[in-house]
Scaffold this motif. Sequence first.
Motif, mmCIF file in Angstrom:
data_model
loop_
_atom_site.group_PDB
_atom_site.id
_atom_site.type_symbol
_atom_site.label_atom_id
_atom_site.label_comp_id
_atom_site.label_asym_id
_atom_site.label_seq_id
_atom_site.Cartn_x
_atom_site.Cartn_y
_atom_site.Cartn_z
ATOM 1 N N SER A 62 0.818 -1.214 0.000
ATOM 2 C CA SER A 62 0.000 0.000 0.000
ATOM 3 C C SER A 62 0.853 1.265 0.000
ATOM 4 C CB SER A 62 -0.971 0.008 1.186
ATOM 5 O OG SER A 62 -0.281 0.123 2.399
ATOM 6 N N ASN A 63 2.141 1.149 0.280
ATOM 7 C CA ASN A 63 3.041 2.291 0.141
ATOM 8 C C ASN A 63 3.351 2.570 -1.331
ATOM 9 O OD1 ASN A 63 3.579 3.247 2.765
ATOM 10 N ND2 ASN A 63 4.849 1.462 3.148
ATOM 11 N N LYS A 64 3.240 1.560 -2.157
ATOM 12 C CA LYS A 64 3.589 1.689 -3.580
ATOM 13 C C LYS A 64 2.706 2.713 -4.314
ATOM 14 C CE LYS A 64 5.743 -0.529 -7.149
ATOM 15 N NZ LYS A 64 7.151 -0.302 -7.313
ATOM 16 N N PRO A 65 1.369 2.702 -4.154
ATOM 17 C CA PRO A 65 0.566 3.712 -4.868
ATOM 18 C C PRO A 65 0.915 5.137 -4.464
ATOM 19 C CG PRO A 65 -0.853 1.994 -4.034
ATOM 20 C CD PRO A 65 0.506 1.737 -3.483
ATOM 21 N N SER A 66 1.213 5.365 -3.189
ATOM 22 C CA SER A 66 1.568 6.725 -2.778
ATOM 23 C C SER A 66 2.893 7.154 -3.408
ATOM 24 C CB SER A 66 1.617 6.840 -1.252
ATOM 25 O OG SER A 66 2.580 5.984 -0.699
ATOM 26 N N ARG A 67 3.843 6.226 -3.547
ATOM 27 C CA ARG A 67 5.108 6.544 -4.210
ATOM 28 C C ARG A 67 4.888 6.789 -5.700
ATOM 29 N NH1 ARG A 67 7.035 2.132 -1.040
ATOM 30 N NH2 ARG A 67 7.113 0.869 -2.923
ATOM 31 N N MET A 68 3.991 6.019 -6.315
ATOM 32 C CA MET A 68 3.691 6.194 -7.735
ATOM 33 C C MET A 68 3.022 7.556 -7.971
ATOM 34 S SD MET A 68 2.367 2.318 -8.494
ATOM 35 C CE MET A 68 1.637 2.643 -10.068
ATOM 36 N N ILE A 69 2.067 7.908 -7.128
ATOM 37 C CA ILE A 69 1.370 9.186 -7.261
ATOM 38 C C ILE A 69 2.351 10.342 -7.067
ATOM 39 C CG2 ILE A 69 -0.369 10.679 -6.196
ATOM 40 C CD1 ILE A 69 -1.932 8.052 -5.588
ATOM 41 N N PHE A 70 3.226 10.222 -6.078
ATOM 42 C CA PHE A 70 4.223 11.265 -5.837
ATOM 43 C C PHE A 70 5.139 11.431 -7.054
ATOM 44 C CE2 PHE A 70 8.430 12.604 -4.342
ATOM 45 C CZ PHE A 70 8.091 13.807 -3.733
ATOM 46 N N GLY A 71 5.563 10.328 -7.637
ATOM 47 C CA GLY A 71 6.427 10.390 -8.813
ATOM 48 C C GLY A 71 5.738 11.025 -10.005
ATOM 49 N N ILE A 72 4.467 10.695 -10.199
ATOM 50 C CA ILE A 72 3.716 11.266 -11.310
ATOM 51 C C ILE A 72 3.532 12.769 -11.122
ATOM 52 C CG2 ILE A 72 1.435 11.318 -12.420
ATOM 53 C CD1 ILE A 72 1.323 8.257 -11.808
ATOM 54 N N LEU A 73 3.164 13.175 -9.904
ATOM 55 C CA LEU A 73 2.927 14.596 -9.656
ATOM 56 C C LEU A 73 4.211 15.415 -9.678
ATOM 57 C CD1 LEU A 73 0.205 14.419 -6.872
ATOM 58 C CD2 LEU A 73 -0.094 14.979 -9.282
ATOM 59 N N SER A 74 5.308 14.853 -9.195
ATOM 60 C CA SER A 74 6.549 15.630 -9.142
ATOM 61 C C SER A 74 7.238 15.723 -10.503
ATOM 62 C CB SER A 74 7.514 15.041 -8.115
ATOM 63 O OG SER A 74 7.900 13.743 -8.493
ATOM 64 N N SER A 75 7.023 14.729 -11.372
ATOM 65 C CA SER A 75 7.680 14.765 -12.685
ATOM 66 C C SER A 75 6.801 15.361 -13.779
ATOM 67 C CB SER A 75 8.116 13.354 -13.097
ATOM 68 O OG SER A 75 6.978 12.563 -13.356
#
Length: 103
Positions: free
Chosen positions: A81-94
């Motif tokens: 469940s930590n993976k989606p938050s990391r994916m969302i952060f990566g999408i928003l920051s890049s």
Amino acid sequence: MKQLTDFTGQDSSVYESGTFKTKQNGIWKRGSAYLRIALYQATVAGISKQIHGPRNPILRKYYQQKCQEGKPTKLAIVATSNKPSRMIFGILSSSIPFQDNQQ
């Protein structure tokens, strides 16, 4: 990234006192309970088996990897469940749209 994990309340707790170190660590219950529950439920739905395969193959693969490492089921789900938050952060920051290249 650590601040995002803290905000979602999914960082692991470590209890130590002197020479004592616990063997059973959980997650801190600080941060947004609603966000933590939403990420957990989304992860369970994403890794569930369907007729045509899992709903989210990225999460399913990561969950199976954690299970093969010997993690208990619930611990593997929390780690996943930590993976989606990391994916969302990566999408928003890049500012780059998400592309699933695994299929």
